[in-house]
Design a protein around this motif. Structure first.
Motif, PDB file in Angstrom:
ATOM      1  N   THR A   1     -37.567   1.362  57.894  1.00  0.00           N
ATOM      2  CA  THR A   1     -37.383   0.463  56.740  1.00  0.00           C
ATOM      3  C   THR A   1     -38.294  -0.760  56.934  1.00  0.00           C
ATOM      4  O   THR A   1     -38.809  -0.987  58.033  1.00  0.00           O
ATOM      5  CB  THR A   1     -35.921  -0.056  56.652  1.00  0.00           C
TER       6      THR A   1
ATOM      7  N   LYS B   1     -23.657  -7.026  65.319  1.00  0.00           N
ATOM      8  CA  LYS B   1     -23.245  -5.703  64.839  1.00  0.00           C
ATOM      9  C   LYS B   1     -21.985  -5.205  65.568  1.00  0.00           C
ATOM     10  O   LYS B   1     -21.197  -4.458  65.009  1.00  0.00           O
ATOM     11  CB  LYS B   1     -24.405  -4.708  64.972  1.00  0.00           C
TER      12      LYS B   1
ATOM     13  N   VAL C   1     -34.073   3.191  61.864  1.00  0.00           N
ATOM     14  CA  VAL C   1     -34.380   3.809  60.576  1.00  0.00           C
ATOM     15  C   VAL C   1     -35.668   3.162  60.069  1.00  0.00           C
ATOM     16  O   VAL C   1     -35.830   1.938  60.164  1.00  0.00           O
ATOM     17  CB  VAL C   1     -33.238   3.554  59.558  1.00  0.00           C
TER      18      VAL C   1
ATOM     19  N   TYR D   1     -28.753  -9.663  67.548  1.00  0.00           N
ATOM     20  CA  TYR D   1     -28.517  -8.635  66.529  1.00  0.00           C
ATOM     21  C   TYR D   1     -27.356  -7.717  66.950  1.00  0.00           C
ATOM     22  O   TYR D   1     -26.424  -7.485  66.179  1.00  0.00           O
ATOM     23  CB  TYR D   1     -29.800  -7.823  66.330  1.00  0.00           C
TER      24      TYR D   1
ATOM     25  N   ILE E   1     -32.082   1.019  53.604  1.00  0.00           N
ATOM     26  CA  ILE E   1     -30.916   1.913  53.591  1.00  0.00           C
ATOM     27  C   ILE E   1     -30.092   1.723  52.312  1.00  0.00           C
ATOM     28  O   ILE E   1     -29.643   2.687  51.690  1.00  0.00           O
ATOM     29  CB  ILE E   1     -30.038   1.640  54.851  1.00  0.00           C
TER      30      ILE E   1
ATOM     31  N   ASP F   1     -27.062 -14.589  47.966  1.00  0.00           N
ATOM     32  CA  ASP F   1     -27.364 -14.714  49.393  1.00  0.00           C
ATOM     33  C   ASP F   1     -26.030 -14.658  50.123  1.00  0.00           C
ATOM     34  O   ASP F   1     -25.228 -15.598  50.023  1.00  0.00           O
ATOM     35  CB  ASP F   1     -28.082 -16.059  49.641  1.00  0.00           C
ATOM     36  N   VAL F   2     -25.783 -13.557  50.848  1.00  0.00           N
ATOM     37  CA  VAL F   2     -24.465 -13.407  51.480  1.00  0.00           C
ATOM     38  C   VAL F   2     -24.220 -14.460  52.565  1.00  0.00           C
ATOM     39  O   VAL F   2     -23.082 -14.700  52.954  1.00  0.00           O
ATOM     40  CB  VAL F   2     -24.250 -11.979  52.050  1.00  0.00           C
TER      41      VAL F   2
ATOM     42  N   SER G   1     -31.519  -3.614  47.385  1.00  0.00           N
ATOM     43  CA  SER G   1     -32.882  -3.629  46.841  1.00  0.00           C
ATOM     44  C   SER G   1     -33.918  -3.081  47.811  1.00  0.00           C
ATOM     45  O   SER G   1     -35.099  -3.023  47.486  1.00  0.00           O
ATOM     46  CB  SER G   1     -33.264  -5.068  46.458  1.00  0.00           C
ATOM     47  N   SER G   2     -33.508  -2.673  48.998  1.00  0.00           N
ATOM     48  CA  SER G   2     -34.495  -2.225  49.996  1.00  0.00           C
ATOM     49  C   SER G   2     -33.835  -1.308  51.035  1.00  0.00           C
ATOM     50  O   SER G   2     -32.601  -1.309  51.191  1.00  0.00           O
ATOM     51  CB  SER G   2     -35.094  -3.461  50.695  1.00  0.00           C
TER      52      SER G   2
ATOM     53  N   ARG H   1     -31.175 -11.256  47.554  1.00  0.00           N
ATOM     54  CA  ARG H   1     -31.668 -12.605  47.244  1.00  0.00           C
ATOM     55  C   ARG H   1     -32.878 -12.606  46.309  1.00  0.00           C
ATOM     56  O   ARG H   1     -33.021 -13.476  45.466  1.00  0.00           O
ATOM     57  CB  ARG H   1     -32.067 -13.321  48.548  1.00  0.00           C
TER      58      ARG H   1
HETATM   59  N1  LIG Z   1     -33.516  -0.197  59.846  1.00  0.00           N
HETATM   60  C1  LIG Z   1     -32.822   0.052  60.932  1.00  0.00           C
HETATM   61  O1  LIG Z   1     -33.354   0.533  61.948  1.00  0.00           O
HETATM   62  C2  LIG Z   1     -31.348  -0.215  60.954  1.00  0.00           C
HETATM   63  C3  LIG Z   1     -30.591   0.414  61.954  1.00  0.00           C
HETATM   64  C4  LIG Z   1     -29.229   0.180  61.992  1.00  0.00           C
HETATM   65  C5  LIG Z   1     -28.637  -0.657  61.075  1.00  0.00           C
HETATM   66  N2  LIG Z   1     -29.391  -1.262  60.119  1.00  0.00           N
HETATM   67  C6  LIG Z   1     -28.718  -2.142  59.166  1.00  0.00           C
HETATM   68  O2  LIG Z   1     -28.873  -1.606  57.875  1.00  0.00           O
HETATM   69  C7  LIG Z   1     -28.806  -2.662  56.912  1.00  0.00           C
HETATM   70  C8  LIG Z   1     -29.996  -2.568  55.981  1.00  0.00           C
HETATM   71  O3  LIG Z   1     -31.170  -2.781  56.732  1.00  0.00           O
HETATM   72  P1  LIG Z   1     -32.578  -2.144  56.318  1.00  0.00           P
HETATM   73  O4  LIG Z   1     -33.199  -1.669  57.556  1.00  0.00           O
HETATM   74  O5  LIG Z   1     -32.397  -1.256  55.167  1.00  0.00           O
HETATM   75  O6  LIG Z   1     -33.361  -3.496  55.954  1.00  0.00           O
HETATM   76  P2  LIG Z   1     -34.261  -3.928  54.729  1.00  0.00           P
HETATM   77  O7  LIG Z   1     -35.060  -2.790  54.207  1.00  0.00           O
HETATM   78  O8  LIG Z   1     -34.949  -5.156  55.198  1.00  0.00           O
HETATM   79  O9  LIG Z   1     -33.170  -4.324  53.618  1.00  0.00           O
HETATM   80  C9  LIG Z   1     -32.327  -5.406  53.785  1.00  0.00           C
HETATM   81  C10 LIG Z   1     -31.664  -5.678  52.455  1.00  0.00           C
HETATM   82  O10 LIG Z   1     -30.722  -6.726  52.625  1.00  0.00           O
HETATM   83  C11 LIG Z   1     -31.030  -7.783  51.725  1.00  0.00           C
HETATM   84  N3  LIG Z   1     -30.669  -9.033  52.375  1.00  0.00           N
HETATM   85  C12 LIG Z   1     -31.133  -9.533  53.550  1.00  0.00           C
HETATM   86  N4  LIG Z   1     -30.553 -10.718  53.804  1.00  0.00           N
HETATM   87  C13 LIG Z   1     -29.705 -10.969  52.762  1.00  0.00           C
HETATM   88  C14 LIG Z   1     -28.839 -12.025  52.437  1.00  0.00           C
HETATM   89  N5  LIG Z   1     -28.711 -13.101  53.238  1.00  0.00           N
HETATM   90  N6  LIG Z   1     -28.112 -11.949  51.310  1.00  0.00           N
HETATM   91  C15 LIG Z   1     -28.223 -10.870  50.497  1.00  0.00           C
HETATM   92  N7  LIG Z   1     -29.023  -9.843  50.735  1.00  0.00           N
HETATM   93  C16 LIG Z   1     -29.764  -9.890  51.864  1.00  0.00           C
HETATM   94  C17 LIG Z   1     -32.528  -7.641  51.440  1.00  0.00           C
HETATM   95  O11 LIG Z   1     -32.938  -8.198  50.185  1.00  0.00           O
HETATM   96  P3  LIG Z   1     -33.421  -9.728  50.061  1.00  0.00           P
HETATM   97  O12 LIG Z   1     -34.350  -9.983  51.201  1.00  0.00           O
HETATM   98  O13 LIG Z   1     -34.076  -9.806  48.718  1.00  0.00           O
HETATM   99  O14 LIG Z   1     -32.192 -10.558  50.117  1.00  0.00           O
HETATM  100  C18 LIG Z   1     -32.635  -6.118  51.387  1.00  0.00           C
HETATM  101  O15 LIG Z   1     -32.195  -5.643  50.135  1.00  0.00           O
HETATM  102  C19 LIG Z   1     -28.761  -3.960  57.715  1.00  0.00           C
HETATM  103  O16 LIG Z   1     -27.429  -4.402  57.812  1.00  0.00           O
HETATM  104  C20 LIG Z   1     -29.281  -3.532  59.078  1.00  0.00           C
HETATM  105  O17 LIG Z   1     -28.828  -4.373  60.106  1.00  0.00           O
HETATM  106  C21 LIG Z   1     -30.735  -1.050  60.030  1.00  0.00           C
END
Ligand SMILES: NC(=O)c1ccc[n+]([C@@H]2O[C@H](COP(=O)([O-])OP(=O)(O)OC[C@H]3O[C@@H](n4cnc5c(N)ncnc54)[C@H](OP(=O)(O)O)[C@@H]3O)[C@@H](O)[C@H]2O)c1
Length: 270
Positions: A193, A162, A191, A158, A18, A67-68, A15-16, A38
């Motif tokens: 986000t 990972k 990224v 974090y 990546i 909620d995972v 939903s958000s 969630r």
């Molecule tokens: N952004 C970066 O710089 C970056 C870099 C490397 C890796 N990542 C990884 O990429 C992935 C996505 O991150 P993002 O940056 O795209 O973050 P984001 O925009 O905050 O999106 C996170 C997503 O995960 C969901 N989520 C969070 N906790 C959850 C839970 N307990 N159960 C189910 N869904 C859950 C959120 O929806 P709800 O809150 O509604 O549950 C949302 O859809 C993550 O694993 C992050 O660690 C991000």
């Protein structure tokens, strides 16, 4: 025939950020989508926006609240999704929680919360869906981070979580390949986000300087590389030239790479 056309793709965290960008790219390629997260409002708005990206009205776009970090409830939601949409051809485990903070300032509860979502959340979803995927085979992408390949200042919780995702994915890859399931791991640098925008409030200048040495990408850049990586089947998918170069440097010249990182930290410390 497009590689992704008519494939059923489950995306946790769809939903958000990546996960959502990957969903848009997949909708444009004709995939059916099952999003899990969630917050119902975010899921509804993601589904509505995805309908306009879809190639045809026959593509299914379904959402499930899960909620995972809450394994028993997530298991129920996943079972419901499988009954309604069938087994995934592709599963992208993108749900994750971010956190920046020095090790000594990070309370144990934060470590537990981060590991519960990033490690046990990914493990739990895979635990439920791998048996379901075995019949026809499929692809699993666990979303880790460049911070899961290179230890980074301020990311003990974090980054630790990972690293665990990368280790788990390595073992899953070897074990599941003979059963027709390919396991891959996505390791992006920073990224843009909502997660990262929130982190900006707490990150220190020296940590930001060292982190940005690996570059910053948009979600669309990451989604493009992710889909190409899935098509090619490479185990580790690292989007971005700078991120890949940083990884190669740290892998083959670890002492030099740590020295550079320490120097950048020192130069940017106030
Ligand atoms: N952004 C970066 O710089 C970056 C870099 C490397 C890796 N990542 C990884 O990429 C992935 C996505 O991150 P993002 O940056 O795209 O973050 P984001 O925009 O905050 O999106 C996170 C997503 O995960 C969901 N989520 C969070 N906790 C959850 C839970 N307990 N159960 C189910 N869904 C859950 C959120 O929806 P709800 O809150 O509604 O549950 C949302 O859809 C993550 O694993 C992050 O660690 C991000």
């Amino acid at each position: 025939m497009d590689f992704f056309a008519n494939k059923t793709v489950y995306i946790t965290g769809g939903s958000s950020g990546i996960g959502l960008a990957a969903a848009h790219a997949l909708a444009q390629r004709g995939a059916h989508l099952v999003l899990l997260a969630r917050d119902k409002k975010k899921l509804d708005s993601a589904a509505a926006s995805l309908r306009s990206s879809a190639r045809s009205s026959a593509q299914k776009i379904e959402t499930f609240i899960a909620d995972v970090a809450d394994a028993p409830r997530a298991e129920k939601a996943l079972a419901k999704a499988v009954r309604a949409c069938g087994a995934p051809d592709i599963l992208i485990n993108s749900a994750g929680a971010g956190y920046f903070g020095a090790f000594t300032d990070t309370p144990p509860e934060i470590f537990q919360r981060i590991f519960k979502t990033n490690v046990f959340g990914t493990q739990g979803v895979n635990h439920v869906l791998v048996p379901v995927m075995k019949e026809k085979g499929g692809i699993i992408v666990n979303v880790s981070s460049l911070g899961g390949l290179i230890g980074m200042y301020g990311y003990s919780a974090y980054g630790g979580s990972k690293y665990a995702v990368v280790g788990m994915s390595e073992a899953m890859r070897a074990e599941l390949a003979p059963q027709g399931i390919r396991v891959q791991v996505l390791c992006p640098p920073e990224v843009d986000t909502p997660m990262v925008r929130e982190e900006r409030a707490s990150i220190t200048p020296e940590a930001l300087a060292v982190k940005l040495m690996a570059g910053q990408l948009t979600v669309d850049q990451v989604a493009r590389v992710l889909l190409r990586g899935i098509e090619r089947g490479s185990f580790i998918i690292i989007p971005g030239f700078l991120a890949r170069s940083t990884w190669v440097l740290s892998r083959f010249f670890p002492r030099f790479s740590r020295k550079v990182s320490d120097l950048v930290l020192k130069m940017n410390r106030k």
